[in-house]
Design a protein around this motif. Structure first.
Motif, short mmCIF file in Angstrom:
data_model
loop_
_atom_site.label_atom_id
_atom_site.label_comp_id
_atom_site.label_asym_id
_atom_site.label_seq_id
_atom_site.Cartn_x
_atom_site.Cartn_y
_atom_site.Cartn_z
N GLY A 178 48.60 52.49 33.82
CA GLY A 178 47.65 51.92 32.87
C GLY A 178 47.65 50.41 32.78
O GLY A 178 46.78 49.83 32.12
N GLY A 179 48.61 49.76 33.44
CA GLY A 179 48.61 48.31 33.48
C GLY A 179 47.84 47.82 34.70
O GLY A 179 47.94 48.40 35.78
N PHE A 180 47.08 46.75 34.54
CA PHE A 180 46.25 46.25 35.64
C PHE A 180 46.52 44.77 35.88
O PHE A 180 46.63 43.98 34.93
N LEU A 181 46.61 44.42 37.16
CA LEU A 181 46.60 43.03 37.57
C LEU A 181 45.17 42.67 37.98
O LEU A 181 44.54 43.40 38.75
N THR A 182 44.67 41.58 37.45
CA THR A 182 43.31 41.17 37.74
C THR A 182 43.29 39.71 38.19
O THR A 182 44.19 38.93 37.84
N GLY A 183 42.28 39.37 38.93
CA GLY A 183 42.17 37.99 39.38
C GLY A 183 40.84 37.74 40.05
O GLY A 183 40.07 38.67 40.34
N ASP A 184 40.57 36.48 40.30
CA ASP A 184 39.34 36.06 40.96
C ASP A 184 39.69 35.10 42.10
O ASP A 184 40.63 34.31 41.99
N VAL A 185 38.90 35.18 43.16
CA VAL A 185 39.02 34.24 44.25
C VAL A 185 37.62 33.72 44.57
O VAL A 185 36.62 34.37 44.26
N SER A 186 37.56 32.56 45.18
CA SER A 186 36.27 32.03 45.60
C SER A 186 36.48 31.10 46.78
O SER A 186 37.55 30.48 46.92
#
Length: 832
Positions: free
Chosen positions: A554-562
């Protein structure tokens, strides 16, 4: 030296088939292989190109296949079609879909990573690498396709989705002024039945339609008790402006299909030939319908049931719109396309071993390798009842249920302008592309124990402690490790691109193209964290592997790249005569790394195991590709040919491999590599005598790694799965009533992994297609037979991708994927 000798032998073989009076033959007739299989005099239409030109006038490499060629080559899979095109190596041993497509010299795991797959200029998926499913799981070929174009290098590849390595574009039939159609029934060995229909024609008031579809059932070229079943419908509705200035076309597709995918199997180590199973028969597959037995409890009181019996399943479709409009004598024009697609997709993956031992074992060796004692204290039984004989071989293996829903929105618009400045005739294109694709990727890996046989039976194992008499259930209903691995990812890619190009005709002899593209990509990443949980504390005596599962917490690692990058391409062509040209092109382009390769930064010390957070991502930069090519083209009556030399360099490549983690699970390993290659290609199409033609092509290449961050010792080694020699050769006879095609595809020796320790022998796959056509009513009926793998070649197309560099070269067993066996197909085709 071996490459030179092999190439020389191939050249001698090709030359021996060409008579000395070739230059005196008649001109090409419609329907001949020269028109449909890459002839330089065939017109090309490429997405975004504002000037349609014959290939002889185009400063880049073009390959085309017409509908006749597609019909005779595409019986088994898309890979068989693409294998006939220079510069492409396609592995089709897995069956109808998920072909591994390799472009000359470029390091990848296959799966169209450098070549967008398009239908009518509309890309199937705007971004690759959201998961590891190949483009071809979302669409199938049918009788509604008029031709295939593969264009590599040059300005044309800057348009639309873009890829300077090449674009694969299937072009559908559109309606004409007369109703036309094809109905086809197909029957093949091992219970394959397929029905196809394609219709096109006028609807009145400048409306035209084209539609096609199929339905088939298939027990498979290899018997596994897992069926292939389903179909697809495609269609287009076109409005053509009365003044001839353009058209608007509505496109649609619906698919509901499932196919089976064949993985590598244990082979004999020294000979790499098929092994005899416990019943004495040669083993062609270790797959069977195990789904009902391999379920288990999950955290929270739920239950997991495998869908592995569904194979590779796809349900959903797309809706698109394309348009073209020229604005009178002004020289201005507008064209574009927009598409939305949504697919429910699952990929049932059979691995090629348990990730620990990976090869067949005797009963005692199975126990010894896992410190489980001796046969005296073990009870091996079949899940359906009965003791397993002591001399049987076992094979522990894994399945991975992969649930991968995907949706995609793409849009493209191009403003064109034709302009004369002095002796220069310009065709400008100013355009933009937008893509937004997102995909889920939920994987559950399960390990099972079975006998080593075709359609094997599952095996139970109970161990008794000789001192305490306590029992341990190691395998229950064949289940060996419940929840051996879990992945729950979601990736979204949003792309914005703008481009400008000019295709110039300078006088009567010179064509010059130049174009520029700039693109920005933003990626969003979400990955669930995992934990090991006890899910069956009630059943006594279970092993830890059966009691515990790895599952999402139930734990999530999130992120963004560009990332933002640019591409530049230029090409020039000079017409030596009306039927001979020389050309050169060069480009600097890019690929955006697969989002699944993006890594998070290390988590802060003390972070809770189930915490959700955004720790930031590690570096994410574009992969840069530089290419150059020079060539010669000739198109004379009865003879067309091309010769070219090329150079390719790729830097900062994020090579993603799906490999064993050493503990029975699977990981996606990322290597940061660079590679370069150079070589030569040639094509020829020649009329030998009336109604008989020879068509062939050859690709020679040298490739090597120039960078390899995880294993510097691999620098200088050959790129894996890239042969130094590829060629196709075929004879094609057609007198209007009887036709016969005999053609072969050769794939040279290549290494299974980047360490170059295991080399696979080269192989030829020969195919035959023959038919007889008779008039029936207002049309014609063709009765035909097609034989895939005519000589039943038993070659190995790949080693064990899961073991990769850890695969043993000289053991008693070798895990590899053989080519599919010979299969005879009969067809009744009615054209009207």
């Amino acid at each position: 030296m071996k490459l030179v000798l092999t190439a020389a032998m191939a050249g001698i073989s090709l030359a021996a088939l060409i008579p000395t009076n070739v230059y005196a033959q008649a001109s090409t007739q419609a329907g001949d292989p020269a028109e449909t299989e890459g002839a330089p005099d065939a017109e090309i239409i490429v997405t975004g190109t504002s000037r349609s030109r014959v290939a002889l006038d185009t400063p880049l490499a073009v390959s085309q296949l017409g509908e006749d060629a597609l019909a005779r080559t595409g019986v088994t899979s898309q890979a068989d079609i693409l294998n006939t095109i220079p510069s492409i190596k396609a592995d089709g041993g897995g069956g109808e879909v998920a072909a591994n497509i390799f472009i000359r010299g470029l390091p990848s795991g296959g799966q169209y990573q450098f070549t967008p797959l398009m239908y009518d200029g509309v890309t199937v998926l705007s971004s690759f690498g959201l998961n590891s499913s190949a483009y071809d799981v979302y669409a199938r070929n049918d009788l509604g396709i008029s031709r295939l174009e593969f264009v590599r290098g040059g300005v044309s590849n800057l348009f639309g989705p873009g890829s300077v390595a090449g674009l694969i574009n299937y072009i559908s039939k559109s309606g004409g002024d007369q109703l036309e159609g094809t109905v086809q029934l197909e029957v093949a060995q091992r219970d394959r039945y397929r029905g196809d229909v394609a219709l096109s024609g006028p609807l009145g008031n400048n409306f035209y339609f084209g539609m096609s579809g199929f339905y088939r059932i298939d027990k498979g070229p290899i018997r596994t008790n897992l069926d292939t079943k389903g179909g697809q419908f495609r269609g287009n509705l076109e409005y053509r402006f009365a003044d001839g200035s353009g058209n608007v076309k509505l496109l649609g597709q619906y698919i509901n299909d499932r196919v089976q995918f064949y993985l590598p199997i244990p082979l004999d180590g020294p000979t790499r030939s098929r092994l005899a199973g416990n019943d004495g028969n040669l083993v062609n597959s270790v797959q069977n319908d195990f789904a009902a037995n391999l379920g288990f409890n999950t955290p929270g009181g739920g239950a997991f049931a495998s869908d592995i019996g569904e194979g590779v399943s796809t349900r959903g479709g797309m809706l698109g719109l394309t348009f073209e409009k020229d604005f009178g004598d002004s020289g201005w024009g507008l064209n574009g396309r927009v598409k939305y697609s949504d697919y429910k997709h699952k990929f049932g993956l059979w691995s090629d071993g348990d990730g620990v031992i990976n090869v067949p074992e005797t009963l005692q060796s199975f126990l010894t390798n896992r410190s489980l004692g001796t046969l005296a204290n073990a009870q091996f039984t079949f899940a359906g009842g009965g003791a397993v004989p002591a001399n049987f071989l076992l094979f522990a293996n894994r399945i991975t249920d992969r649930d991968r829903p995907v949706h995609d929105f793409t849009a493209e618009v191009n403003l064109t302008k034709k302009l004369q400045t002095g002796s220069v005739d310009h065709a400008f294109t100013l355009g933009g592309f937008y893509g937004n694709a997102s995909a889920g990727d939920r994987n559950v890996t399960t390990t099972f124990l079975a006998e080593f046989n075709n359609q094997p039976r599952l095996v139970n194992l109970t161990i008794t402690n000789p001192v305490t008499s306590a029992q341990t259930v190691v395998s229950r209903n064949g289940l060996l490790n419940a929840g051996a691995g879990y992945v729950n990812n979601r990736h979204e890619a949003e792309r914005y691109a703008g481009y400008i190009a000019d295709q110039m005709k300078i006088g009567d002899r010179v064509n010059f193209d130049i174009g520029f593209r700039v693109e920005h990509m933003r990626g969003a990443i979400s990955r669930e964290r995992t934990a090991t949980a006890v899910t069956d504390a009630a059943t006594p005596n279970l092993s830890t592997a059966l009691r515990d599962v790895i599952w999402g917490n139930g734990g999530f690692l999130t992120g963004d790249v560009s990332v933002t990058e640019w591409a530049l391409a230029a090409g020039a062509l000079y017409k030596l005569t009306d039927d001979m040209s020389v050309y050169a092109n060069a480009s600097r382009g890019f690929f955006f790394p697969e989002l699944r390769s993006a890594a998070f930064r290390p988590l802060p010390a003390g972070t809770a195991a189930d915490a959700s957070l955004s720790p930031g991502t590690q570096s994410y930069t574009a992969e840069i590709i530089k290419q150059a090519e020079v060539g010669f083209k000739m198109s004379k009556p009865g003879l067309t040919m091309t010769v070219s030399g090329f150079y390719t360099k790729l830097d900062n490549r994020r090579q993603v491999l799906f490999v064993n983690d050493g503990q029975g699970g699977l990981i996606e390993r990322v290597n940061l590599v660079g590679a370069e290659s150079y070589g030569a290609e040639g094509t020829i199409d020649v009329r030998l005598v009336q109604n008989l033609r020879f068509n062939g092509n050859i690709t020679l290449q040298k490739s090597k790694f120039t960078a390899f961050d995880t294993t510097p010792a691999n620098i200088g080694k050959r790129v894996e799965r890239q042969p130094e020699l590829l060629y196709n050769a075929g004879l094609y006879y057609d007198d209007g009533a009887f036709d016969l095609s005999l053609f072969t595809n050769y794939t040279g020796p290549n290494f299974t992994a980047s360490n170059n320790l295991i080399e696979l022998d080269g192989w030829n796959i020969a195919n035959l297609d023959a038919g007889y056509k008779v008039p029936v009513a207002t049309g014609s009926l063709r009765v035909s037979v097609n034989v895939f793998n005519l000589f039943n070649t038993d070659a190995v197309t790949e080693g064990s991708p899961r073991q990769d560099s850890n695969q043993v070269a000289n053991g008693a067993f070798f895990v590899g994927r053989p080519v599919l066996p010979r299969r005879i197909t009969g067809r009744l085709t009615y054209n009207f």
